[in-house]
Design a protein around this motif. Structure first.
Motif, PDB file in Angstrom:
ATOM      1  N   ASP A 164     -23.499   1.372  16.474  1.00  0.00           N
ATOM      2  CA  ASP A 164     -24.224   2.505  17.063  1.00  0.00           C
ATOM      3  C   ASP A 164     -24.855   3.367  15.973  1.00  0.00           C
ATOM      4  O   ASP A 164     -26.002   3.813  16.098  1.00  0.00           O
ATOM      5  N   PHE A 165     -24.120   3.602  14.909  1.00  0.00           N
ATOM      6  CA  PHE A 165     -24.651   4.368  13.777  1.00  0.00           C
ATOM      7  C   PHE A 165     -25.822   3.627  13.145  1.00  0.00           C
ATOM      8  O   PHE A 165     -26.881   4.209  12.875  1.00  0.00           O
ATOM      9  N   LEU A 166     -25.656   2.332  12.911  1.00  0.00           N
ATOM     10  CA  LEU A 166     -26.704   1.550  12.264  1.00  0.00           C
ATOM     11  C   LEU A 166     -27.957   1.468  13.126  1.00  0.00           C
ATOM     12  O   LEU A 166     -29.075   1.362  12.595  1.00  0.00           O
ATOM     13  N   ASP A 167     -27.814   1.544  14.442  1.00  0.00           N
ATOM     14  CA  ASP A 167     -28.974   1.514  15.326  1.00  0.00           C
ATOM     15  C   ASP A 167     -29.806   2.793  15.219  1.00  0.00           C
ATOM     16  O   ASP A 167     -30.975   2.800  15.623  1.00  0.00           O
ATOM     17  N   ARG A 168     -29.234   3.864  14.694  1.00  0.00           N
ATOM     18  CA  ARG A 168     -29.930   5.144  14.613  1.00  0.00           C
ATOM     19  C   ARG A 168     -30.626   5.374  13.277  1.00  0.00           C
ATOM     20  O   ARG A 168     -31.325   6.359  13.107  1.00  0.00           O
ATOM     21  N   TRP A 194     -33.045   1.295   0.968  1.00  0.00           N
ATOM     22  CA  TRP A 194     -34.091   2.103   1.571  1.00  0.00           C
ATOM     23  C   TRP A 194     -33.515   2.766   2.815  1.00  0.00           C
ATOM     24  O   TRP A 194     -32.794   2.133   3.588  1.00  0.00           O
ATOM     25  N   PHE A 195     -33.862   4.038   3.030  1.00  0.00           N
ATOM     26  CA  PHE A 195     -33.266   4.771   4.153  1.00  0.00           C
ATOM     27  C   PHE A 195     -34.323   5.553   4.918  1.00  0.00           C
ATOM     28  O   PHE A 195     -35.190   6.212   4.332  1.00  0.00           O
ATOM     29  N   GLY A 196     -34.232   5.471   6.225  1.00  0.00           N
ATOM     30  CA  GLY A 196     -35.035   6.297   7.116  1.00  0.00           C
ATOM     31  C   GLY A 196     -34.290   6.450   8.428  1.00  0.00           C
ATOM     32  O   GLY A 196     -33.211   5.881   8.629  1.00  0.00           O
ATOM     33  N   LEU A 197     -34.865   7.213   9.337  1.00  0.00           N
ATOM     34  CA  LEU A 197     -34.324   7.322  10.682  1.00  0.00           C
ATOM     35  C   LEU A 197     -35.045   6.320  11.572  1.00  0.00           C
ATOM     36  O   LEU A 197     -36.243   6.076  11.417  1.00  0.00           O
ATOM     37  N   ALA A 198     -34.312   5.720  12.499  1.00  0.00           N
ATOM     38  CA  ALA A 198     -34.850   4.607  13.279  1.00  0.00           C
ATOM     39  C   ALA A 198     -36.084   4.993  14.081  1.00  0.00           C
ATOM     40  O   ALA A 198     -36.960   4.152  14.305  1.00  0.00           O
ATOM     41  N   ASP A 199     -36.173   6.250  14.506  1.00  0.00           N
ATOM     42  CA  ASP A 199     -37.332   6.662  15.301  1.00  0.00           C
ATOM     43  C   ASP A 199     -38.488   7.172  14.441  1.00  0.00           C
ATOM     44  O   ASP A 199     -39.480   7.678  14.962  1.00  0.00           O
ATOM     45  N   GLY A 200     -38.369   7.037  13.124  1.00  0.00           N
ATOM     46  CA  GLY A 200     -39.461   7.397  12.230  1.00  0.00           C
ATOM     47  C   GLY A 200     -39.603   8.876  11.937  1.00  0.00           C
ATOM     48  O   GLY A 200     -40.601   9.287  11.332  1.00  0.00           O
TER      49      GLY A 200
END
Length: 286
Positions: A164-168, A194-200
């Protein structure tokens, strides 16, 4: 050609909704909130997410908008569900303010339990001097497309229970730091990705508080498996990130007495060091 999916703006992202705090009427400095189970790592809510949530409450309570340095001590594991943040302005000045805050939840008997305690200094990142003198250099790592996501790892690996965390988040790890996923850790105590939030959602000072604690623990690269609970985490926010993905590099140089440190650097797409952190964590016991 299909239109590209819309990217979430700051304030309209799952991250912002899940770190929202609501001032309690008639109780200045007190905020109600709900800890989302979507940011859980194995058995407890992620420490970077919690720091961002408490950091948001302090931002509302203090006259300055950006955490410059923020330190959290994690007292007991937080669980998904209702919580309360109590803040206090310790000192306010023209360019900086200092505050403290504690996050509380209730146990099964209805007793209030303190989960974490935070002290922070807030200022305005855009008002800081622009001069930079540094020997730090961005991490050398492959392009985003050449790095590995959780979907590339084996089923039932060390990060199982954290999907669930990785999906976000949008996380791609440097293959050179992923040997642990197939039973071949390097032993160097390094993690890069590389890091970002899943919804951009674009990055800001609050999302940097999440970024420093979002990669798998360096304990995995040391050949250890299991939960690595954070005892203390300090983050220094140096600059407002430019739009784009971040690069995060974490190292551990010393594991002793069952404890290890993790030193993190966060770089934006313009090769600027935007955040640094150090945390002390308990080494996995398994």
């Amino acid at each position: 050609m299909a239109d590209a999916p819309a990217l979430a703006a700051i304030g309209d992202s799952e991250f912002d909704r899940d770190t929202a705090v609501v001032p309690r009427p008639g109780e200045p400095g007190v905020y109600d909130c709900a800890l989302s189970g979507g940011w859980t790592i194995i058995a407890a809510v992620n420490g970077g997410y919690l720091l961002a949530l408490v950091g948001r409450a302090l931002r509302d309570a203090l006259p300055h908008g950006d955490p410059l340095t923020i330190t959290a001590h994690y007292l007991t594991p937080s669980q998904a569900g209702p919580a309360v943040v109590r803040t206090e302005a310790v000192r306010t000045g023209r360019s900086m303010s200092t505050g403290q805050a504690s996050l509380y939840q209730f146990d099964a008997e209805g007793r209030e339990v303190e989960r974490m305690r935070v002290v922070a200094a807030y200022g305005e990142l855009d008002a800081l001097p622009g001069e930079v003198r540094t020997t730090a250099r961005p991490p050398r790592m492959p392009a985003y497309e050449q790095c590995l996501s959780s979907a590339d790892g084996p089923e039932g690996g060390p990060v199982s229970g954290s999907q669930d965390f990785l999906d976000r988040i949008d996380l791609r790890l440097d293959p050179a730091t992923c040997g642990w996923a197939v039973g071949a850790p390097s032993g160097r105590g390094e993690m890069r990705g590389w890091f970002g939030l899943a919804d951009g959602r674009p990055h800001d000072a609050l999302s940097l508080l999440l970024a420093v604690d979002a990669l798998p623990p360096t304990a995995f690269d040391l050949g250890l498996k299991g939960w690595t609970p954070t005892l203390e985490l300090t983050v220094h926010v140096r600059r407002r990130p430019a739009p784009g993905r971040l690069r995060v590099a974490i190292t551990t140089r010393n594991l002793a007495g069952g404890l290890l440190e993790e030193d993190a650097e966060v770089w934006d797409c313009e090769d600027r060091l935007v955040a640094q952190s150090r945390q002390l964590a308990r080494a996995p016991r398994g």
